[in-house]
Design a protein around this motif. Structure first.
Motif, PDB file in Angstrom:
ATOM      1  N   GLU A 126       0.832  -1.202   0.000  1.00 39.27           N
ATOM      2  CA  GLU A 126       0.000   0.000   0.000  1.00 39.27           C
ATOM      3  C   GLU A 126       0.868   1.255   0.000  1.00 39.27           C
ATOM      4  O   GLU A 126       0.614   2.205  -0.746  1.00 39.27           O
ATOM      5  N   VAL A 127       1.909   1.250   0.825  1.00 42.92           N
ATOM      6  CA  VAL A 127       2.827   2.397   0.875  1.00 42.92           C
ATOM      7  C   VAL A 127       3.562   2.553  -0.461  1.00 42.92           C
ATOM      8  O   VAL A 127       3.693   3.656  -0.991  1.00 42.92           O
ATOM      9  N   ASP A 128       4.017   1.427  -1.023  1.00 39.87           N
ATOM     10  CA  ASP A 128       4.674   1.465  -2.338  1.00 39.87           C
ATOM     11  C   ASP A 128       3.783   2.133  -3.374  1.00 39.87           C
ATOM     12  O   ASP A 128       4.239   2.981  -4.163  1.00 39.87           O
ATOM     13  N   GLY A 134       8.579  -1.353  18.104  1.00 37.35           N
ATOM     14  CA  GLY A 134       8.971  -2.609  17.488  1.00 37.35           C
ATOM     15  C   GLY A 134       9.443  -2.409  16.065  1.00 37.35           C
ATOM     16  O   GLY A 134      10.585  -2.713  15.721  1.00 37.35           O
ATOM     17  N   GLU A 135       8.548  -1.866  15.227  1.00 38.54           N
ATOM     18  CA  GLU A 135       8.896  -1.572  13.834  1.00 38.54           C
ATOM     19  C   GLU A 135       8.305  -0.228  13.422  1.00 38.54           C
ATOM     20  O   GLU A 135       7.261   0.189  13.942  1.00 38.54           O
ATOM     21  N   GLU A 136       8.990   0.438  12.517  1.00 40.35           N
ATOM     22  CA  GLU A 136       8.506   1.661  11.888  1.00 40.35           C
ATOM     23  C   GLU A 136       8.583   1.486  10.381  1.00 40.35           C
ATOM     24  O   GLU A 136       9.285   0.615   9.872  1.00 40.35           O
ATOM     25  N   VAL A 137       7.865   2.334   9.650  1.00 40.41           N
ATOM     26  CA  VAL A 137       7.869   2.276   8.192  1.00 40.41           C
ATOM     27  C   VAL A 137       9.033   3.095   7.655  1.00 40.41           C
ATOM     28  O   VAL A 137       9.265   4.230   8.077  1.00 40.41           O
ATOM     29  N   ALA A 138       9.757   2.507   6.722  1.00 40.85           N
ATOM     30  CA  ALA A 138      10.805   3.211   5.987  1.00 40.85           C
ATOM     31  C   ALA A 138      10.632   2.893   4.510  1.00 40.85           C
ATOM     32  O   ALA A 138       9.912   1.961   4.144  1.00 40.85           O
ATOM     33  N   ALA A 139      11.276   3.665   3.665  1.00 45.30           N
ATOM     34  CA  ALA A 139      11.184   3.424   2.222  1.00 45.30           C
ATOM     35  C   ALA A 139      12.500   3.795   1.549  1.00 45.30           C
ATOM     36  O   ALA A 139      13.154   4.767   1.940  1.00 45.30           O
ATOM     37  N   LEU A 150      -1.955   8.890   2.969  1.00 44.50           N
ATOM     38  CA  LEU A 150      -1.880   7.790   3.913  1.00 44.50           C
ATOM     39  C   LEU A 150      -2.177   8.290   5.326  1.00 44.50           C
ATOM     40  O   LEU A 150      -1.873   9.444   5.655  1.00 44.50           O
ATOM     41  N   ALA A 151      -2.729   7.413   6.149  1.00 44.70           N
ATOM     42  CA  ALA A 151      -2.853   7.728   7.566  1.00 44.70           C
ATOM     43  C   ALA A 151      -1.462   7.973   8.136  1.00 44.70           C
ATOM     44  O   ALA A 151      -0.472   7.390   7.670  1.00 44.70           O
ATOM     45  N   ASP A 152      -1.380   8.818   9.151  1.00 40.93           N
ATOM     46  CA  ASP A 152      -0.071   9.229   9.667  1.00 40.93           C
ATOM     47  C   ASP A 152       0.810   8.050  10.048  1.00 40.93           C
ATOM     48  O   ASP A 152       2.015   8.058   9.783  1.00 40.93           O
ATOM     49  N   PHE A 153       0.214   6.998  10.651  1.00 39.38           N
ATOM     50  CA  PHE A 153       1.050   5.889  11.111  1.00 39.38           C
ATOM     51  C   PHE A 153       1.635   5.072   9.961  1.00 39.38           C
ATOM     52  O   PHE A 153       2.568   4.290  10.159  1.00 39.38           O
ATOM     53  N   ASP A 163       9.950  16.129   0.735  1.00 38.77           N
ATOM     54  CA  ASP A 163       8.966  16.209  -0.353  1.00 38.77           C
ATOM     55  C   ASP A 163       8.154  14.914  -0.434  1.00 38.77           C
ATOM     56  O   ASP A 163       6.918  14.936  -0.540  1.00 38.77           O
ATOM     57  N   ILE A 164       8.864  13.800  -0.401  1.00 41.24           N
ATOM     58  CA  ILE A 164       8.208  12.504  -0.572  1.00 41.24           C
ATOM     59  C   ILE A 164       7.348  12.172   0.645  1.00 41.24           C
ATOM     60  O   ILE A 164       6.220  11.688   0.510  1.00 41.24           O
ATOM     61  N   ARG A 165       7.858  12.470   1.832  1.00 39.92           N
ATOM     62  CA  ARG A 165       7.063  12.219   3.038  1.00 39.92           C
ATOM     63  C   ARG A 165       5.820  13.108   3.061  1.00 39.92           C
ATOM     64  O   ARG A 165       4.733  12.673   3.461  1.00 39.92           O
TER      65      ARG A 165
END
Length: 204
Positions: free
Chosen positions: A116-118, A141-146, A169-172, A160-162
């Motif tokens: 979904e993030v991709d 535990g885990e966070e989202v990275a790209a 996307l929802a903030d989380f 810019d991308i964030r």
């Protein structure tokens, strides 16, 4: 006393026993409410001693994630909730957790589909390639990275991308870290691999 739980069910889906019950060090205990099993990729329930994905079902397991069909399709199948954790049951039904299988990102109990993030980041006009993945976080535990590769001749910053992602996307789910690379590292087979990517990129 070791136990095994998650937001989608309860804080004690399995638990080691208090005396006079048996406690097995190295295990998170036996089922303590829901059914707990270990499943093969084809949906077969595995026998004691066989390693596979830990799955659960029962009245205290959530029916699904609100407005998140991608996560639901990934997490709920064959009548079970798929935890994304790897484990093995012994002959007495005691569970040992041996690792993570799924690419689903578990951010403090919130399940996030990297696909979904991709999809959102690929809509950015400067992005040519992206792979979202989990990076370790002390409290969650885990966070989202790209990791992102930009289109030739295009420019964009991490902010810019964030910022673009935050409008869709929802903030989380918004990546807390975006790495802009010339090339995204691939596994031995030449495929992009989310699992282990944080360590390869110095975020693990």
């Amino acid at each position: 006393i070791e136990s095994y739980g998650m937001t989608e069910a309860a804080h004690q889906m399995a638990s080691n026993r208090l005396p006079p019950g048996q406690r097995k060090p190295g295990s998170v205990g036996a089922a303590a409410g829901p059914d707990v099993a270990v499943m093969a990729p084809d949906g077969r329930l595995l026998d004691a001693g066989e390693t596979g994905e830990i799955v659960i079902r029962g009245p205290n397991v959530t029916a699904g994630y609100e407005k998140n069909p991608d996560a639901n399709a990934s997490a709920f199948a064959h009548g079970w909730f798929h935890t994304g954790d790897q484990g093995v049951l012994d002959e007495d039904g005691y569970l040992r957790v041996t690792g993570r299988l799924k690419e689903i990102i578990n951010r403090g109990g919130e399940k996030i589909s990297p696909l979904e993030v991709d999809g959102v980041l690929m809509d950015h006009p400067a992005v040519a390639q992206v792979v979202s993945f989990a990076m370790p976080h002390d409290k969650l535990g885990e966070e989202v990275a790209a990791a992102v590769v930009l289109r030739e001749g295009q420019s964009a910053s991490e902010s810019d991308i964030r910022g673009f992602a935050s409008t869709r996307l929802a903030d989380f789910k918004v990546p807390r870290k975006v790495l802009i690379l010339d090339e995204i590292p691939k596994g031995a087979t030449g495929k992009l691999q989310r699992i282990g990517l944080a360590a390869k990129l110095g975020l693990g």
